[in-house]
Design a protein around this motif. Sequence first.
Motif, PDB file in Angstrom:
ATOM      1  N   ASN A  19     -36.431  44.589 -63.154  1.00 22.25           N
ATOM      2  CA  ASN A  19     -35.805  43.864 -64.254  1.00 22.25           C
ATOM      3  C   ASN A  19     -34.649  44.684 -64.819  1.00 22.25           C
ATOM      4  O   ASN A  19     -34.796  45.869 -65.086  1.00 22.25           O
ATOM      5  N   LEU A  20     -33.502  44.046 -64.999  1.00 24.18           N
ATOM      6  CA  LEU A  20     -32.361  44.678 -65.619  1.00 24.18           C
ATOM      7  C   LEU A  20     -32.031  43.876 -66.854  1.00 24.18           C
ATOM      8  O   LEU A  20     -31.426  42.814 -66.775  1.00 24.18           O
ATOM      9  N   ARG A  69     -36.848  35.961 -74.031  1.00 26.27           N
ATOM     10  CA  ARG A  69     -37.722  35.922 -72.863  1.00 26.27           C
ATOM     11  C   ARG A  69     -36.992  36.504 -71.671  1.00 26.27           C
ATOM     12  O   ARG A  69     -35.838  36.175 -71.404  1.00 26.27           O
ATOM     13  N   SER A  70     -37.678  37.398 -70.949  1.00 26.25           N
ATOM     14  CA  SER A  70     -37.164  37.942 -69.695  1.00 26.25           C
ATOM     15  C   SER A  70     -37.875  37.270 -68.530  1.00 26.25           C
ATOM     16  O   SER A  70     -38.968  36.728 -68.682  1.00 26.25           O
ATOM     17  N   TRP A  71     -37.246  37.334 -67.367  1.00 27.11           N
ATOM     18  CA  TRP A  71     -37.911  36.751 -66.192  1.00 27.11           C
ATOM     19  C   TRP A  71     -39.132  37.564 -65.817  1.00 27.11           C
ATOM     20  O   TRP A  71     -39.278  38.740 -66.156  1.00 27.11           O
ATOM     21  N   GLY A  72     -40.050  36.931 -65.113  1.00 29.58           N
ATOM     22  CA  GLY A  72     -41.246  37.580 -64.593  1.00 29.58           C
ATOM     23  C   GLY A  72     -41.511  37.078 -63.190  1.00 29.58           C
ATOM     24  O   GLY A  72     -40.822  36.174 -62.689  1.00 29.58           O
ATOM     25  N   THR A  73     -42.509  37.633 -62.553  1.00 36.03           N
ATOM     26  CA  THR A  73     -42.773  37.273 -61.160  1.00 36.03           C
ATOM     27  C   THR A  73     -43.056  35.781 -61.000  1.00 36.03           C
ATOM     28  O   THR A  73     -42.713  35.188 -59.975  1.00 36.03           O
ATOM     29  N   ALA A  84     -33.209  29.067 -64.805  1.00 33.79           N
ATOM     30  CA  ALA A  84     -33.480  28.650 -66.184  1.00 33.79           C
ATOM     31  C   ALA A  84     -34.687  29.408 -66.696  1.00 33.79           C
ATOM     32  O   ALA A  84     -35.646  29.647 -65.958  1.00 33.79           O
ATOM     33  N   LEU A  85     -34.625  29.810 -67.965  1.00 33.73           N
ATOM     34  CA  LEU A  85     -35.749  30.430 -68.658  1.00 33.73           C
ATOM     35  C   LEU A  85     -35.827  29.806 -70.040  1.00 33.73           C
ATOM     36  O   LEU A  85     -34.801  29.663 -70.724  1.00 33.73           O
TER      37      LEU A  85
END
Length: 208
Positions: A19-20, A69-73, A84-85
């Motif tokens: 994650n960046l 919110r950050s991306w996750g697996t 999209a998140l």
Amino acid sequence: VLFRSDLYLVFRGSGGIMNLDWFQFAAAGSPGAPSIPTGSAVDAAGFAQPLLRGSWSSVFGSNLPSAARSWGTGDFNGSAMPTALAGTSVLVNGIAAPVSYVGPGQVNFQTPANVSLGPGTVQVMAPSGTTPPIAAMIDDASPAFYFFTSNGLHWAKAQHADYSLIGPAGQGTAASPDETIVLWGSGFGPTMPPLRPGYLPAAPAPLA
């Protein structure tokens, strides 16, 4: 955690995904239509335009998603990155961009590798509405290192081979002569073979 004025970067691994994330501290905006000012879309390392194809970018505004919110697996479809998140997405020249983080005042996205060079547009679609498109220049390469600020000085985002931080006392340790280190940057240009737009690379690719 590395600070760049009121911004910070977080590099962390999760399920094989790095994650960046670079966040801006800001209170959630009051309810209303989302807005992104002219010039608010920038390269994530240099914090300026042009946006660079295949590199990470940020767009700043107000009344974007109400929660960060950050991306996750679970957001990935195989190696395809999410576009999209939390109901928030970014269009660059009308092309859906991979999104790694959304927050009330900021969205981090990858400028698609298949957008046209030259003058372009960025638009954010949020739960509260869609912003008008803003102008953004798009190019292939303009190298810049991620950095943080300590005691008024800029330090390159660098790590030892074990991924511990290199930096001044209290924020990392010094690099040693002849040591191999890791530098984080953006905008180095196309690779050969080209990376598949919107997908995590299966392996590193050399610059073209």
